[in-house]
Write a protein that holds these residues in place. Structure first.
Motif, PDB file in Angstrom:
ATOM      1  N   VAL A 171       0.869  -1.181   0.000  1.00 43.20           N
ATOM      2  CA  VAL A 171       0.000   0.000   0.000  1.00 43.20           C
ATOM      3  C   VAL A 171       0.905   1.231   0.000  1.00 43.20           C
ATOM      4  O   VAL A 171       1.880   1.295   0.746  1.00 43.20           O
ATOM      5  CB  VAL A 171      -0.950   0.010   1.218  1.00 43.20           C
ATOM      6  CG1 VAL A 171      -1.928  -1.147   1.127  1.00 43.20           C
ATOM      7  CG2 VAL A 171      -0.201  -0.051   2.532  1.00 43.20           C
ATOM      8  N   HIS A 172       0.576   2.193  -0.869  1.00 45.65           N
ATOM      9  CA  HIS A 172       1.427   3.373  -1.002  1.00 45.65           C
ATOM     10  C   HIS A 172       0.566   4.627  -0.987  1.00 45.65           C
ATOM     11  O   HIS A 172      -0.646   4.592  -1.236  1.00 45.65           O
ATOM     12  CB  HIS A 172       2.262   3.297  -2.280  1.00 45.65           C
ATOM     13  CG  HIS A 172       1.439   3.214  -3.535  1.00 45.65           C
ATOM     14  ND1 HIS A 172       1.128   4.308  -4.310  1.00 45.65           N
ATOM     15  CD2 HIS A 172       0.833   2.139  -4.150  1.00 45.65           C
ATOM     16  CE1 HIS A 172       0.393   3.921  -5.340  1.00 45.65           C
ATOM     17  NE2 HIS A 172       0.203   2.611  -5.267  1.00 45.65           N
ATOM     18  N   GLY A 173       1.207   5.741  -0.690  1.00 47.17           N
ATOM     19  CA  GLY A 173       0.504   7.012  -0.616  1.00 47.17           C
ATOM     20  C   GLY A 173       1.305   8.006   0.211  1.00 47.17           C
ATOM     21  O   GLY A 173       2.295   7.664   0.853  1.00 47.17           O
ATOM     22  N   GLU A 174       0.852   9.230   0.206  1.00 50.90           N
ATOM     23  CA  GLU A 174       1.554  10.285   0.930  1.00 50.90           C
ATOM     24  C   GLU A 174       1.499  10.043   2.438  1.00 50.90           C
ATOM     25  O   GLU A 174       0.604   9.343   2.931  1.00 50.90           O
ATOM     26  CB  GLU A 174       0.932  11.643   0.591  1.00 50.90           C
ATOM     27  CG  GLU A 174       1.090  12.048  -0.866  1.00 50.90           C
ATOM     28  CD  GLU A 174       0.480  13.412  -1.136  1.00 50.90           C
ATOM     29  OE1 GLU A 174      -0.052  14.014  -0.169  1.00 50.90           O
ATOM     30  OE2 GLU A 174       0.535  13.861  -2.283  1.00 50.90           O
ATOM     31  N   PRO A 175       2.454  10.636   3.175  1.00 49.54           N
ATOM     32  CA  PRO A 175       2.418  10.500   4.639  1.00 49.54           C
ATOM     33  C   PRO A 175       1.098  11.027   5.207  1.00 49.54           C
ATOM     34  O   PRO A 175       0.554  12.026   4.729  1.00 49.54           O
ATOM     35  CB  PRO A 175       3.609  11.359   5.094  1.00 49.54           C
ATOM     36  CG  PRO A 175       4.538  11.384   3.918  1.00 49.54           C
ATOM     37  CD  PRO A 175       3.661  11.357   2.705  1.00 49.54           C
ATOM     38  N   GLY A 176       0.568  10.325   6.205  1.00 48.19           N
ATOM     39  CA  GLY A 176      -0.662  10.761   6.854  1.00 48.19           C
ATOM     40  C   GLY A 176      -1.932  10.204   6.256  1.00 48.19           C
ATOM     41  O   GLY A 176      -3.033  10.575   6.672  1.00 48.19           O
ATOM     42  N   THR A 177      -1.805   9.281   5.302  1.00 51.39           N
ATOM     43  CA  THR A 177      -3.006   8.707   4.684  1.00 51.39           C
ATOM     44  C   THR A 177      -3.449   7.402   5.365  1.00 51.39           C
ATOM     45  O   THR A 177      -4.395   6.760   4.900  1.00 51.39           O
ATOM     46  CB  THR A 177      -2.762   8.447   3.183  1.00 51.39           C
ATOM     47  OG1 THR A 177      -1.554   7.679   3.014  1.00 51.39           O
ATOM     48  CG2 THR A 177      -2.621   9.768   2.431  1.00 51.39           C
ATOM     49  N   GLY A 178      -2.783   7.010   6.437  1.00 52.61           N
ATOM     50  CA  GLY A 178      -3.260   5.877   7.226  1.00 52.61           C
ATOM     51  C   GLY A 178      -2.720   4.519   6.823  1.00 52.61           C
ATOM     52  O   GLY A 178      -3.303   3.496   7.186  1.00 52.61           O
ATOM     53  N   LYS A 179      -1.612   4.478   6.114  1.00 53.06           N
ATOM     54  CA  LYS A 179      -1.077   3.187   5.648  1.00 53.06           C
ATOM     55  C   LYS A 179      -0.651   2.302   6.817  1.00 53.06           C
ATOM     56  O   LYS A 179      -1.018   1.125   6.889  1.00 53.06           O
ATOM     57  CB  LYS A 179       0.108   3.444   4.710  1.00 53.06           C
ATOM     58  CG  LYS A 179      -0.213   4.314   3.508  1.00 53.06           C
ATOM     59  CD  LYS A 179       0.980   4.501   2.605  1.00 53.06           C
ATOM     60  CE  LYS A 179       2.133   5.207   3.298  1.00 53.06           C
ATOM     61  NZ  LYS A 179       1.801   6.604   3.690  1.00 53.06           N
ATOM     62  N   THR A 180       0.140   2.855   7.711  1.00 53.59           N
ATOM     63  CA  THR A 180       0.607   2.074   8.862  1.00 53.59           C
ATOM     64  C   THR A 180      -0.551   1.666   9.762  1.00 53.59           C
ATOM     65  O   THR A 180      -0.618   0.529  10.241  1.00 53.59           O
ATOM     66  CB  THR A 180       1.650   2.882   9.663  1.00 53.59           C
ATOM     67  OG1 THR A 180       2.764   3.186   8.818  1.00 53.59           O
ATOM     68  CG2 THR A 180       2.128   2.086  10.879  1.00 53.59           C
TER      69      THR A 180
END
Length: 400
Positions: free
Chosen positions: A268-277
């Motif tokens: 899963v990828h995306g900008e920081p703060g998008t809830g991936k972790t």
């Protein structure tokens, strides 16, 4: 100190240890006569039985027939250590030995306890944390097994047993030599070997340990980042239902793949703060934990040195910022480490399944790898090809 002094000190030490065993609740083990066992000897080892019987009778005849001593002295001689020792040898021959583990048991899990941690600036504590996980697993399994049916210990040429009704816990059990315990219901053996400074080694042996290990490792998670390590329980701050609809739909796809595949890799990828972790933690808590997966949250150094434990049947590895791990080898910076090759061999299964024991847990081992990254542009193309990464999606909405 001469030899006689050394021998006397050794004898005193043995007597003290034997006294410690008796005072701590251990009792001498008396072998019971078994007609079936005796019948096997009688029909299949008749010559040896006859010879040993004649020898025993000869010893007693010599003890009773001495002419230079009075009759009462000869009677006392019958009870001497020498004559009694010969009787014990014959009794041990015609009675079955105390139960001992079957060395043909294929499932063995061992740990030293307590585990000692050695961490330096040149090494991360991955060996310690894996040993700690194995220790917790063994101790949890022992807690599940509860009170054994048999506890025995051999010391100073004698067998001892511990009354199981007086058993409280393994830490309070006096262990001088190797201790064996057995659970009839589960067909499981425990071997305890004492070390110096109060340390011990616990070894579990069974035909099939997997069900007990799966129960013992339920809800366990391992975090290893830098010089920090922790073995605890799975935790998630945000439930899956709080994520955007498209992420919930993707989660349903991931869940179905987990159920259908022995090995699964998700990016899963995306900008920081998008809830991936937060999403990987929610998947671990709500999907993987109930299915019996042990969760490993590893940083870049840890994953480079990580090999899935062979005694675990279901493993999930969470790698955050994977774009810093499996970098494109076309870039010069990625050519100075072997992280990319390591993660590729992990995804291929060649890292941990090149050589497996077909009768053990590894043949049924299931692996889920969840990876997060800010962008896929820096990832090595070989990693994203079909057959290595199964599912991938982008997180676009700010979540945290």
């Amino acid at each position: 100190m001469n030899f006689d002094d050394f021998r006397n000190n050794e004898g005193n030490s043995a007597n003290n240890n034997r006294q410690n065993l008796l005072s701590s609740g251990w009792r001498p083990f008396h072998r019971d006569f078994d007609w079936r066992f005796f019948g096997q000897i009688l029909f299949h080892d008749t010559q040896e039985l006859t010879q040993k019987g004649i020898n025993l009778a000869s010893y007693y005849a010599d003890a009773l027939g001495r002419r230079d001593y009075s009759w009462w002295a000869n009677l006392l001689n019958v009870a001497s250590d020498y004559t009694r020792g010969e009787l014990e040898k014959f009794w041990n021959y015609i009675t079955p030995d105390p139960l001992t583990p079957d060395n043909r048991y294929k499932d063995v899990l061992s740990t030293e306890t307590p585990i000692t941690q050695f961490v330096s600036r040149q090494s991360i504590p991955i060996e310690y944390v894996l040993n700690r996980l194995q220790e917790i697993t063994v101790l949890r399994v022992l807690k599940l097994l509860e009170r054994p049916d048999i506890i025995t210990q051999y010391y100073s040429e004698r067998d001892f047993y511990f009354p199981v009704e007086k058993f409280v816990n393994w830490e309070r059990l006096e262990v001088i030599n190797t201790v064996y315990a057995y659970w009839v219901k589960y067909d499981v053996w425990l071997q305890i070997d004492p070390y110096d400074r109060g340390r011990r080694q616990y070894t579990l042996m069974a035909k099939n340990l997997a069900p007990l290990i799966n129960k013992g490792t339920y809800d366990l998670a391992v975090m290893l980042s830098g010089y920090q390590s922790r073995v605890g329980k799975v935790h998630s701050q945000f439930p899956i239902r709080t994520f955007p609809t498209d992420i919930q739909n993707f989660t349903d796809t991931v869940q179905q793949a987990i159920l259908n595949q022995n090995q699964l890799a998700v990016v899963v990828h995306g900008e920081p703060g998008t809830g991936k972790t937060a999403w990987t933690q929610a998947v671990a808590k709500e999907i993987l934990m109930p299915l019996g997966y042990v969760i490993f949250i590893l940083d870049h150094d840890a994953i480079t040195n990580f090999v899935p434990p062979t005694y675990l049947e279901r493993i999930c590895i969470i790698i955050n910022e994977a774009d810093n791990l499996a970098q494109n080898r076309a870039y010069e910076v990625a050519q100075y480490n072997n992280r990319t090759e390591h993660i590729l061999s992990l995804l291929d299964g060649t890292l941990y399944q090149s050589v497996i024991d077909e009768s053990g847990i590894q043949i049924k081992q299931r692996l889920v790898i969840l990876m997060t990254c800010n962008t896929t542009e820096r990832l090595d193309p070989a990693m994203l090809r079909k057959g290595r990464v199964d599912l991938m999606t982008e997180f676009t909405q700010k979540y945290v």
